[in-house]
Design a protein around this motif. Structure first.
Motif, mmCIF file in Angstrom:
data_model
loop_
_atom_site.group_PDB
_atom_site.id
_atom_site.type_symbol
_atom_site.label_atom_id
_atom_site.label_comp_id
_atom_site.label_asym_id
_atom_site.label_seq_id
_atom_site.Cartn_x
_atom_site.Cartn_y
_atom_site.Cartn_z
ATOM 1 N N GLU A 180 76.247 49.311 105.787
ATOM 2 C CA GLU A 180 75.633 48.975 104.503
ATOM 3 C C GLU A 180 75.712 50.186 103.589
ATOM 4 N N VAL A 181 75.446 49.949 102.312
ATOM 5 C CA VAL A 181 75.325 51.059 101.372
ATOM 6 C C VAL A 181 73.840 51.328 101.164
ATOM 7 N N ALA A 182 73.392 52.557 101.381
ATOM 8 C CA ALA A 182 71.971 52.876 101.248
ATOM 9 C C ALA A 182 71.802 54.283 100.682
ATOM 10 N N ILE A 183 70.746 54.468 99.900
ATOM 11 C CA ILE A 183 70.442 55.800 99.380
ATOM 12 C C ILE A 183 69.656 56.567 100.441
ATOM 13 N N LEU A 184 70.188 57.706 100.875
ATOM 14 C CA LEU A 184 69.502 58.545 101.862
ATOM 15 C C LEU A 184 68.642 59.593 101.185
ATOM 16 N N ARG A 185 69.065 60.019 99.999
ATOM 17 C CA ARG A 185 68.275 60.987 99.235
ATOM 18 C C ARG A 185 68.442 60.676 97.754
ATOM 19 N N PRO A 186 67.354 60.380 97.057
ATOM 20 C CA PRO A 186 67.470 60.165 95.613
ATOM 21 C C PRO A 186 67.889 61.462 94.943
ATOM 22 N N GLY A 187 68.610 61.367 93.856
ATOM 23 C CA GLY A 187 69.074 62.580 93.176
ATOM 24 C C GLY A 187 69.535 62.268 91.789
ATOM 25 N N ALA A 188 70.528 63.007 91.344
ATOM 26 C CA ALA A 188 70.918 62.993 89.937
ATOM 27 C C ALA A 188 71.538 61.664 89.487
ATOM 28 N N VAL A 189 72.130 60.907 90.401
ATOM 29 C CA VAL A 189 72.674 59.586 90.047
ATOM 30 C C VAL A 189 71.637 58.544 90.481
ATOM 31 N N THR A 190 71.280 57.634 89.579
ATOM 32 C CA THR A 190 70.175 56.712 89.876
ATOM 33 C C THR A 190 70.624 55.503 90.699
ATOM 34 N N ARG A 191 69.635 54.864 91.318
ATOM 35 C CA ARG A 191 69.872 53.629 92.072
ATOM 36 C C ARG A 191 70.554 52.581 91.178
ATOM 37 N N ALA A 192 70.045 52.436 89.942
ATOM 38 C CA ALA A 192 70.610 51.421 89.038
ATOM 39 C C ALA A 192 72.088 51.715 88.761
ATOM 40 N N GLN A 193 72.425 52.982 88.570
ATOM 41 C CA GLN A 193 73.831 53.343 88.319
ATOM 42 C C GLN A 193 74.702 52.977 89.524
ATOM 43 N N ILE A 194 74.178 53.204 90.715
ATOM 44 C CA ILE A 194 74.949 52.908 91.928
ATOM 45 C C ILE A 194 75.067 51.393 92.122
ATOM 46 N N GLU A 195 73.950 50.684 91.895
ATOM 47 C CA GLU A 195 73.978 49.223 92.065
ATOM 48 C C GLU A 195 74.914 48.566 91.063
ATOM 49 N N ALA A 196 75.087 49.194 89.904
ATOM 50 C CA ALA A 196 76.017 48.641 88.914
ATOM 51 C C ALA A 196 77.451 48.650 89.457
ATOM 52 N N VAL A 197 77.736 49.508 90.417
ATOM 53 C CA VAL A 197 79.096 49.601 90.977
ATOM 54 C C VAL A 197 79.242 48.781 92.254
ATOM 55 N N VAL A 198 78.261 48.856 93.150
ATOM 56 C CA VAL A 198 78.429 48.216 94.473
ATOM 57 C C VAL A 198 77.458 47.068 94.735
ATOM 58 N N GLY A 199 76.640 46.706 93.735
ATOM 59 C CA GLY A 199 75.699 45.616 93.965
ATOM 60 C C GLY A 199 74.423 46.121 94.621
ATOM 61 N N PRO A 200 73.502 45.172 94.948
ATOM 62 C CA PRO A 200 72.191 45.567 95.486
ATOM 63 C C PRO A 200 72.323 46.417 96.746
#
Ligand code: AMP
Ligand code: MG
Length: 304
Positions: A180-200
């Protein structure tokens, strides 16, 4: 106080297995050749890390990243969207592409392409993966200015690059792209920015946002590990330290940096012999010995 170096000095130092203060857009890094376990051991020692957390391998571009990690379409889409920049992607590692010590014995590797022009120039010229955790000593804040970085760990470095104040000043977002794709450490790129590329995104396992290094299982051999052993019992493989007979010797001269550099590789080699147990000689608890013993106790199942 170390004088600011130029790019050629920094690359030469990395090639010689020495440490370099390297500016990135997130924070100042303490850089070492990620392939060279001795250089990586020196890096952990300079930071005074109590344990071997896996380190991010920094490369100049996607081709450099694909040389050390297995990319799929999701990882490539993230790389195209955010590299160069403050996103770190954890992927299955290619065998031998980064030292076991830099990966803390994991079979995954964290990779990133920084955008800072000096970091980029060094990585392009070095043409290999560079481990570069934040240049602070363990337990202290990450340096975002040259002077702070030099004060923290400059004494351990052969070169230091002054790249001005870090533009981002916050660590990279660490995202794993495995089943799966998961955030292990929040940082400079946001969850929303990542979800815009790979989905939820999947929820990272509990605690993942606090200490991702602890989240993933550290390397544990399949053979039991017996600590503080004086010698091997029949059927055991003996991992020595210091002078004396041993099947594999972490450091015949009793050098902790050498032992750290050999640790994960030798545990793996010992395990391949399918022994009844891996018996490990006592390792002194000072300096890098604390981290070595921490990892050995984990391998022996004493720490979760
Ligand atoms: P730093 O280099 O100090 O910014 O920290 C690197 C971050 O990446 C830490 O939070 C590590 O735990 C994390 N990390 C590095 N490699 C891996 C990996 N293979 N799996 C999971 N997390 C990792
Ligand atoms: Mg840090």
């Amino acid at each position: 106080m170390i004088a600011p170096s130029d790019i050629a000095d920094a690359v030469a130092a990395l090639r010689a297995g020495l440490l370099v203060i390297l500016p990135t857009e997130t924070v100042y890094g303490l850089a070492a050749d990620a392939v060279d376990p001795r250089a990586v051991a020196a890096l952990y020692a300079a930071k005074g890390r109590p344990s071997f957390n896996p380190l991010i391998a920094h490369v100049a571009n996607l081709a450099g990243a694909e040389a050390i990690a297995h990319f799929d379409d999701r990882a490539r889409a993230l790389a195209k969207a955010f590299w160069p920049g403050p996103l770190t992607i954890v992927l299955p590692a290619k065998d031998g592409a980064v030292s076991d010590l830099a990966r803390a014995g994991l079979d995954t590797v964290a990779v990133r392409v920084p955008s800072h022009p000096l970091a980029h120039a060094v990585l392009a010229a070095f043409a290999g993966p560079v481990a570069a955790p934040s240049a602070n000593r363990s337990g202290r804040p990450s340096p975002t200015r040259y002077q702070d970085a030099v004060e923290e760990t400059g004494r351990a470095c052969a070169a230091a690059l002054d790249g001005g104040a870090c533009a981002v000043g916050l660590e990279s977002t660490v995202v794993s792209v495995l089943s799966e794709v998961a955030i292990l450490r929040p940082g400079a790129v946001t969850r929303a920015q990542i979800e815009a590329v790979v989905g939820p995104l999947a929820e990272a396992a509990e605690d993942g946002h606090r200490s991702p290094g602890r989240l993933t299982r550290h390397y544990a051999p399949s053979a039991p590990v017996r600590l503080d052993a004086e010698r091997a019992e029949p059927g055991e493989v003996f991992l020595g330290f210091g002078p004396g007979a041993a099947d594999l010797n972490l450091s015949p001269s009793g050098d902790l940096a050498e032992a750290a550099a050999n640790l994960f590789t030798f545990l793996r080699q010992a395990d391949l012999r399918a022994p009844t147990a891996i018996a490990v000689a006592p390792i002194p608890e000072h300096g890098l010995g604390e981290a070595i013993n921490d990892r050995l106790r984990r391998a022996a199942g004493f720490v979760g």
